[in-house]
Every structure is written in C-alpha cells, then in structure tokens.
Design an enzyme around this catalytic site. Structure first.
Site, PDB file in Angstrom:
ATOM      1  CG  LEU A  92      -1.879  -1.150   1.411  1.00  0.00           C
ATOM      2  CD1 LEU A  92      -2.632  -1.009   2.734  1.00  0.00           C
ATOM      3  CD2 LEU A  92      -2.861  -1.212   0.250  1.00  0.00           C
ATOM      4  CG  ASP A  93       0.409   4.195  -2.926  1.00  0.00           C
ATOM      5  OD1 ASP A  93       1.313   3.487  -3.383  1.00  0.00           O
ATOM      6  OD2 ASP A  93      -0.572   4.572  -3.594  1.00  0.00           O
ATOM      7  CE  LYS A  94       5.186   9.201   4.579  1.00  0.00           C
ATOM      8  NZ  LYS A  94       6.036  10.396   4.364  1.00  0.00           N
ATOM      9  NE  ARG A 130      -2.092   8.150  -4.966  1.00  0.00           N
ATOM     10  CZ  ARG A 130      -0.791   8.313  -4.723  1.00  0.00           C
ATOM     11  NH1 ARG A 130      -0.025   7.275  -4.398  1.00  0.00           N
ATOM     12  NH2 ARG A 130      -0.264   9.512  -4.805  1.00  0.00           N
TER      13      ARG A 130
END
Length: 311
Positions: free
Chosen positions: A134-136, A235
């Site tokens: 997962l992204d930050k 996104r």
C-alpha cells in the site's frame, strides 16, 4: 580523514579533489560537502565547486555504511490475523511498507520483523514476504508471507486475480453514473518518471470496478474493487475520470473541499484498503477480513454529511 592540497592541486574543484584522494564518486563527495561532513580549512565550504589553493586542508568524515538487512524495530503494529505461515496487518497512514531511499527505518516491515521474528526469504533482505503493498498514505489491510511456501501460494492468487481487494475511496466531485468499470492501461508517465499515467503508448492492463456508496455534491464515497494491482492504480484511474482521490497530492491535488463557505482541509489521500479475502496457502481455508474506516476518513464523511444537511 585529513587531506592536504599540494601545488599540483591548485585550482582543482573540492569535490574532484576528494574523489581523487579517497576513491569516492563525485556524487558521494558532493553529499559529504552538502551535509557538512567535509570541511575546508576547518569550515564548511560554500559550494562543492570551491577551488583549492596549495596547503589547503580538507577534513572529511565518511559515515559508516548503512546496515544491510531488515532491522527489527518495536513499532506498534495492528495485527488482524497471524499464524506460522502469514500475518495480516492493518496499516496506518504515513507509514512506508518497506525500507527504501529516505525511509531506512520506521517502516511496516521493520515492525513486522520485530513482531514475527521470522519472515520468508523471498524478497529479502528488505521486502521479505511482501506480495503486495500500500502507498505510504493509504491505510488498511495487507497480508505478508512468513514462509516461502506461503509467499508462492499468495503470489499465485494475486497473479490469477482470485484475491479479493475492496477499497473505500472519497473522490472529488460526483461521478455521473452510480457504478462502472475503468479499463485503462497504466504505465510510467513519459513526462514524469516518478508518476504513473493512463496516457502512455505502452502500458499494462488495469481494471478497476467501482460503485458510488454516498454522494455529497463536492465529493463522493466510492467502493473500488481491484481486478489488477498496478502501481497507484486506484489513484491514477480515478484521476483519469476527472474525480481524483481527495487529498492526493500527486494525482489531482484536490486537498480542500468547500461547501457554502465552509472549507475542509484534506491532510492525506482518502484511500483505505477496507476488505481482503484469500485462500490460506497452506490450509486451503478461506480467509476474509474487514477494516473499519480510519478516524480521519470517518471524520471527513461526518463533516460532509453535516454540511450536506445544511445546504
């Protein structure tokens, strides 16, 4: 290390001098200078290209190389499920999954290494057992393999797209339809290699199914189900439709919403990995997990509902 410039070194650039005398690369020499670890006659030089004079002294401090491997750290970790084969965690915002440049410590994998005491060897030393990420600033559920067999079993499920991954997303504006599918290929942006894009000549197949759960005029709560798992897929896909994820500072930059003069700041991208389902790679049993909405997303939804009632 103390170095002394001779007559032969007159007018040489400081960074070139350090490179010649130490064997460091030019970029490494510049980093030493920029970080204050190289002193010229006892003082930090104004720039890496400072020219030398005979008898100038150059004192450098070369930091010890970073330790290789994953350093276990006692970082709080929300464990949803764990056995000897795998671990499912609920990742908070502002946490990188594994160490990389600029994020050597404090990552999810540093925490998992401390907690579990064992990890798969695949992906070692820094991404041991990581089959997805997962992204930050994305919150929610992740599964990490603790054995190689578990890694291979989970990787097969990701490859054949049998793993269920559902996300809660708050997007800017309202989609016209109540549900739909985005099937735009995704690849590295040709204008900015740090970003992904749907406007590429060569991209990889990407599939996102979505459904509107709640509408607020300026925003909408959407459920997104991944058919593929490309980098930044949700996104990038929603940004391509004109409804970027709220708070996403890379794709869309919609970091505020305003209703009747009431302005709400969005501190991070409103994206949460809410649901994760897969077959246990060792036991063959089905596993299904759900994560509650994180407080910041829940708070934003409450504000949007309140303002919608007043509008």
């Amino acid at each position: 290390m103390l170095l002394r410039a001779s007559a032969a070194d007159e007018s040489k650039r400081l960074d070139s001098f350090i490179t010649e005398k130490t064997g460091l690369s030019r970029s490494q020499a510049r980093k030493l200078i920029d970080s204050g670890l190289a002193l010229l006659n006892g003082k930090p030089p104004p720039k890496a290209g400072e020219r030398l004079r005979p008898d100038d002294s150059v004192e450098i401090t070369v930091p010890e190389p970073a330790r290789e491997g994953l350093v276990p750290e006692p970082i709080p970790l929300k464990v949803v499920f764990e056995d000897e084969h795998l671990i499912v965690v609920d990742k908070p915002a502002d946490m990188v999954v594994y160490p990389a440049t600029g994020h050597n410590r404090g990552t999810l994998m540093n925490a998992v290494a401390y907690h579990s005491k064992r990890l798969a060897s695949i992906g070692a030393p820094l991404r041991a057992g990581v089959v997805h990420r997962l992204d930050k600033d994305t919150t929610g559920l992740m599964v990490i393999a603790l054995t190689d067999n578990a890694y291979y079993g989970l990787a097969r499920q990701f490859k054949d797209r049998s793993i269920k991954r559902s996300y809660a997303v708050i997007v800017h504006g309202e989609p016209k339809e109540n549900e739909g599918t985005i099937e735009l290929k995704i690849g590295r942006s040709e204008s900015n290699r740090k970003k992904m894009s749907t406007k590429v000549r060569r991209g990889r197949e990407a599939l996102t199914r979505w459904k509107v759960i709640e509408r607020f005029g300026v925003a909408a709560l959407v459920q997104a189900v991944l058919g593929t798992g490309r980098t930044h897929q949700i996104r990038v896909h929603f940004a391509s439709t004109g409804h970027p994820v709220l708070g996403d500072r890379t794709y869309g930059r919609k970091t505020d919403v305003e209703v009747k003069g009431n302005k709400i700041h969005i501190p991070r991208q409103m994206l949460h990995a809410r649901e994760l389902g897969f077959v246990h790679p060792e036991t063959g049993g089905g596993l299904h997990f759900e994560s509650p909405m994180p407080p910041d997303m829940k708070g934003l939804l409450e504000k949007l509902r309140e303002l919608k009632m007043k509008a």
